[in-house]
Design a protein around this motif. Sequence first.
Motif, PDB file in Angstrom:
ATOM      1  N   THR A  62      19.835   4.069 -11.587  1.00  0.00           N
ATOM      2  CA  THR A  62      19.726   4.230 -13.033  1.00  0.00           C
ATOM      3  C   THR A  62      18.213   3.686 -13.236  1.00  0.00           C
ATOM      4  N   GLN A  63      17.795   4.452 -14.320  1.00  0.00           N
ATOM      5  CA  GLN A  63      16.476   4.185 -14.919  1.00  0.00           C
ATOM      6  C   GLN A  63      16.572   3.668 -16.440  1.00  0.00           C
TER       7      GLN A  63
ATOM      8  N   ILE B   2       7.579   3.124 -20.901  1.00  0.00           N
ATOM      9  CA  ILE B   2       8.958   3.254 -21.477  1.00  0.00           C
ATOM     10  C   ILE B   2       8.684   2.774 -23.227  1.00  0.00           C
TER      11      ILE B   2
ATOM     12  N   LEU C 110      20.146   3.671 -21.178  1.00  0.00           N
ATOM     13  CA  LEU C 110      19.847   3.928 -19.751  1.00  0.00           C
ATOM     14  C   LEU C 110      19.858   5.483 -19.183  1.00  0.00           C
ATOM     15  N   SER C 111      19.571   5.816 -18.349  1.00  0.00           N
ATOM     16  CA  SER C 111      19.503   7.213 -17.840  1.00  0.00           C
ATOM     17  C   SER C 111      21.109   7.715 -17.657  1.00  0.00           C
ATOM     18  N   THR C 112      21.940   6.792 -17.745  1.00  0.00           N
ATOM     19  CA  THR C 112      23.188   7.150 -17.503  1.00  0.00           C
ATOM     20  C   THR C 112      23.933   7.515 -18.844  1.00  0.00           C
TER      21      THR C 112
ATOM     22  N   ALA D  46      16.640   1.482 -10.136  1.00  0.00           N
ATOM     23  CA  ALA D  46      16.187   2.835 -10.053  1.00  0.00           C
ATOM     24  C   ALA D  46      16.868   3.451  -8.517  1.00  0.00           C
TER      25      ALA D  46
ATOM     26  N   VAL E  57      15.355   3.990 -19.912  1.00  0.00           N
ATOM     27  CA  VAL E  57      14.741   5.241 -20.693  1.00  0.00           C
ATOM     28  C   VAL E  57      14.153   4.596 -21.960  1.00  0.00           C
TER      29      VAL E  57
END
Length: 485
Positions: free
Chosen positions: A235-236, A117, A247-249, A204, A238
Amino acid sequence: MRRILIVGGGYAGFYTAWRLEKKLRRGEAEVTLVDPRPYMTYQPFLPEVAAGSVEARHVAVSLRRHLRRTTVIPASVTEINHARKTVTIRPLDGPDRELDYDTIVVTAGAVTRTFPIPGVAEGAIGLKHVEEAVAIRDRLLTAFERASTLPPGPERSRLLTVTVVGGGFTGVEGFGELLSLATALLKRYPELTFSDLAFHLVEAQGRILPEVTDDVGRWVVRHLEQRGAHIHLDTQLVSAQDGHVVLSTGEEYDTELLIWTAGNGANPVVAKQTDLPVDRSGRLQVRADLRVGTAEAAIPDAWGAGDNAAVPDLASSVPGALTVPNAQHAVRQGKRLAANLVADLRGRRVKPYVHHSLGVVATLGLGRGVFQYRRLVVKGFPAWVMHRGYHVLAVPTWERKLRVLLVWLSAALFGRDIVSLQSVQQPRAAFTAAGAPRPATGGPIRDGRWAAMRRPSPSGLGRRRAVHDRLAAGRPAADARHTRS
């Protein structure tokens, strides 16, 4: 004598060597332990080290002090060749070399699992070693000092933002302890308010603390949110480039402190640099009696335990279940492994490792915790007391137990120590800033001031030469009386 080599000085390795010293007769076997660190870290206390509730050195148990009949070699093992019964080690100084053995015990432990990441490798800090816990504490305390001099705004918000990635026990405990420390620090910083703090826990999966039931996990989330935390489930992370979290959101913010606790990965030496059998996850294939091999056949003179070993869980009702990689199992596996080694050495039968869980307990900050044993759930202050009671009994050696208890007593009377020593990571900064003497460029020192001190100066000759040298170098003479020379 039979030569027993232990690879790794963590829980399982330390307890194996410690018990072997007590069980082996004089001259029965020679025990050698290889580990790059001179101590065993009691990891369950690392969240409290990060929060300043436990002194850092008190969670590190010296190998040489407590393993008095074991040869301790400060080195890393880079390859295990069991066919030749040799390991290749890389000492702290000097070239690689080989060590021979008769019996090997692989307790190298696991490593922190990471992902590619952006920004994580450059800016994140783990929470697996005592050095990392100390760095986290100092970074947070220094951030408070810096933020107290700034007006409200983006820079102050960034300094007081903490992000923890990973919702396992290490992540949740570290998160709760740091949140407790930050909240307590506000009393010492009247310039700052609670609204300036921002604590983010990123997981996650759809829940945290997988070792407890869903209801208990949801209660922990609500408890942390009531204390002002932001919990991001499903949530991951990014990106974390230059401290900017994405964040993935779709949420984005800047953070000063990024802590990575997203689980453990296979030890690369065990997974790739050995001819011993490993499973798909890179862990050593171990039988229930802790010998390397399968249920049908064991590999002679090879044993394994701890986080780097896939140990069958005979106490579980689930077929094929493996023991959870935690301290509770690693300590007991080390003790059983030592007993089996001695039994095998004396031609007796070895016993399988069986341990029924004592429950799980976690600290969520000073005076807060959670405990679960089957259907019994304890929350709040009683669970926090149980956490401290269990771990102070579990930390090895009475010397370390007493030191931890004394620190807790002093903290109860005077509060936590909130002094940051982040400058210790650059110990020469103050020395060089003060104008440390520059090294000589070659040959004898020619500066006249130093030459006069080093040479005899009959009849003032040395002083006149010193002034001459200073004038030649373009510096004013130290004594105006000698300018005519």
